[in-house]
Enzyme design. Structure first.
Site, PDB file in Angstrom:
ATOM      1  N   GLU A  13       0.727  -1.180   0.182  1.00  0.00           N
ATOM      2  CA  GLU A  13      -0.095   0.040   0.054  1.00  0.00           C
ATOM      3  C   GLU A  13       0.900   1.166  -0.089  1.00  0.00           C
ATOM      4  O   GLU A  13       1.605   1.491   0.994  1.00  0.00           O
ATOM      5  CB  GLU A  13      -1.021  -0.269   1.212  1.00  0.00           C
ATOM      6  CG  GLU A  13      -1.785   1.168   1.556  1.00  0.00           C
ATOM      7  CD  GLU A  13      -2.544   1.778   0.456  1.00  0.00           C
ATOM      8  OE1 GLU A  13      -3.136   1.143  -0.340  1.00  0.00           O
ATOM      9  OE2 GLU A  13      -1.921   2.980   0.202  1.00  0.00           O
ATOM     10  N   LYS A  14       0.908   2.082  -1.126  1.00  0.00           N
ATOM     11  CA  LYS A  14       1.707   3.203  -1.162  1.00  0.00           C
ATOM     12  C   LYS A  14       1.629   4.296  -0.092  1.00  0.00           C
ATOM     13  O   LYS A  14       2.475   5.131  -0.446  1.00  0.00           O
ATOM     14  CB  LYS A  14       1.624   3.762  -2.810  1.00  0.00           C
ATOM     15  CG  LYS A  14       0.239   4.265  -3.096  1.00  0.00           C
ATOM     16  CD  LYS A  14       0.277   4.728  -4.616  1.00  0.00           C
ATOM     17  CE  LYS A  14      -1.175   5.254  -5.081  1.00  0.00           C
ATOM     18  NZ  LYS A  14      -1.863   4.253  -5.291  1.00  0.00           N
ATOM     19  N   HIS A  15       0.421   4.442   0.448  1.00  0.00           N
ATOM     20  CA  HIS A  15       0.347   5.300   1.318  1.00  0.00           C
ATOM     21  C   HIS A  15       1.016   5.405   2.690  1.00  0.00           C
ATOM     22  O   HIS A  15       0.954   6.387   3.218  1.00  0.00           O
ATOM     23  CB  HIS A  15      -1.205   5.841   1.471  1.00  0.00           C
ATOM     24  CG  HIS A  15      -1.889   6.461   0.448  1.00  0.00           C
ATOM     25  ND1 HIS A  15      -2.440   5.686  -0.752  1.00  0.00           N
ATOM     26  CD2 HIS A  15      -1.951   7.588   0.167  1.00  0.00           C
ATOM     27  CE1 HIS A  15      -2.834   6.479  -1.646  1.00  0.00           C
ATOM     28  NE2 HIS A  15      -2.635   7.657  -1.368  1.00  0.00           N
ATOM     29  N   HIS A  28       4.171   6.627  -4.737  1.00  0.00           N
ATOM     30  CA  HIS A  28       2.979   7.454  -4.560  1.00  0.00           C
ATOM     31  C   HIS A  28       2.966   8.756  -5.573  1.00  0.00           C
ATOM     32  O   HIS A  28       3.878   9.080  -5.780  1.00  0.00           O
ATOM     33  CB  HIS A  28       2.810   8.170  -3.014  1.00  0.00           C
ATOM     34  CG  HIS A  28       1.374   8.846  -2.987  1.00  0.00           C
ATOM     35  ND1 HIS A  28       1.213  10.106  -3.416  1.00  0.00           N
ATOM     36  CD2 HIS A  28       0.361   8.157  -2.700  1.00  0.00           C
ATOM     37  CE1 HIS A  28       0.091  10.522  -3.194  1.00  0.00           C
ATOM     38  NE2 HIS A  28      -0.583   9.315  -2.523  1.00  0.00           N
ATOM     39  N   HIS A  69      -2.575  15.439  -6.954  1.00  0.00           N
ATOM     40  CA  HIS A  69      -2.549  14.170  -6.068  1.00  0.00           C
ATOM     41  C   HIS A  69      -0.974  14.008  -5.282  1.00  0.00           C
ATOM     42  O   HIS A  69      -0.238  13.926  -6.215  1.00  0.00           O
ATOM     43  CB  HIS A  69      -2.695  12.932  -6.792  1.00  0.00           C
ATOM     44  CG  HIS A  69      -2.783  11.802  -6.328  1.00  0.00           C
ATOM     45  ND1 HIS A  69      -3.025  10.508  -6.729  1.00  0.00           N
ATOM     46  CD2 HIS A  69      -2.970  11.434  -5.008  1.00  0.00           C
ATOM     47  CE1 HIS A  69      -3.027   9.401  -5.804  1.00  0.00           C
ATOM     48  NE2 HIS A  69      -3.033  10.125  -4.448  1.00  0.00           N
ATOM     49  N   CYS A 114      -2.657  12.177   2.482  1.00  0.00           N
ATOM     50  CA  CYS A 114      -2.783  12.152   1.105  1.00  0.00           C
ATOM     51  C   CYS A 114      -3.849  13.011   0.704  1.00  0.00           C
ATOM     52  O   CYS A 114      -4.773  12.862   1.450  1.00  0.00           O
ATOM     53  CB  CYS A 114      -2.823  11.039   0.280  1.00  0.00           C
ATOM     54  SG  CYS A 114      -3.333  10.937  -1.324  1.00  0.00           S
ATOM     55  N   HIS A 138      -6.573  10.668  -0.588  1.00  0.00           N
ATOM     56  CA  HIS A 138      -6.724   9.363  -0.066  1.00  0.00           C
ATOM     57  C   HIS A 138      -6.746   9.470   1.666  1.00  0.00           C
ATOM     58  O   HIS A 138      -6.455   8.351   2.130  1.00  0.00           O
ATOM     59  CB  HIS A 138      -5.823   8.348  -0.624  1.00  0.00           C
ATOM     60  CG  HIS A 138      -6.050   8.356  -2.144  1.00  0.00           C
ATOM     61  ND1 HIS A 138      -5.101   8.408  -3.155  1.00  0.00           N
ATOM     62  CD2 HIS A 138      -7.120   7.760  -2.830  1.00  0.00           C
ATOM     63  CE1 HIS A 138      -5.623   8.152  -4.164  1.00  0.00           C
ATOM     64  NE2 HIS A 138      -6.890   7.837  -4.201  1.00  0.00           N
TER      65      HIS A 138
HETATM   66 FE    FE Z   1      -2.836   9.104  -2.633  1.00  0.00          FE
END
Ligand code: FE
Length: 131
Positions: free
Chosen positions: A16-18, A46, A52, A116, A119
């Protein structure tokens, strides 16, 4: 009524990139300054665009046996390509990664939160032993 804690998401940072990734020693010497690195997107990058991006990372330390964590720092990432020419035109982007130094007399847990812009809130933690 909602509570902000309901909105902190967590996951495996390799998938999970966050998730903020905390890198540093597992064990440190009492009272000796050491470094940790905290970044988002270590395994899966990310996006970093005007639309974004990661806005901030906040770091806390919960010392063993204490009720409340101490804030070690908060880092705002404030350039994401915007300029007078419009979004994604400056070519300048703050990368969401920081190095922080601190010392502690007590073992405990480093807590990191990140945000983010589309997100939401993410968190992770890493234990530190003291010898
Ligand atoms: Fe994001």
């Amino acid at each position: 009524m909602n509570s902000i804690k309901e909105f902190f998401q967590s996951a495996d940072w390799k998938k999970e990139k966050h998730v903020p990734v905390i890198e540093g020693p597992d064990k440190v010497k009492k009272g000796k300054i050491f470094q940790i690195k905290i970044g988002v997107g270590k395994e899966i990058a990310h996006p970093n665009t005007t639309e974004h991006h990661i806005r901030w990372i906040e770091i806390y330390f919960l010392a063993q046996g204490e009720k409340f964590p101490y804030q070690l720092g908060k880092f705002d990432f404030t350039s994401h390509g915007e300029s007078t020419q419009g979004p994604d035109t400056s070519g300048v982007y703050t990368h969401p990664e920081i190095v922080l130094s601190f010392k502690t007399d007590k073992a405990g847990v480093i807590l990191a939160g990140s945000y983010c812009n589309i997100h939401g809130l993410w968190e992770s933690a890493k234990g530190i032993e003291v010898e």
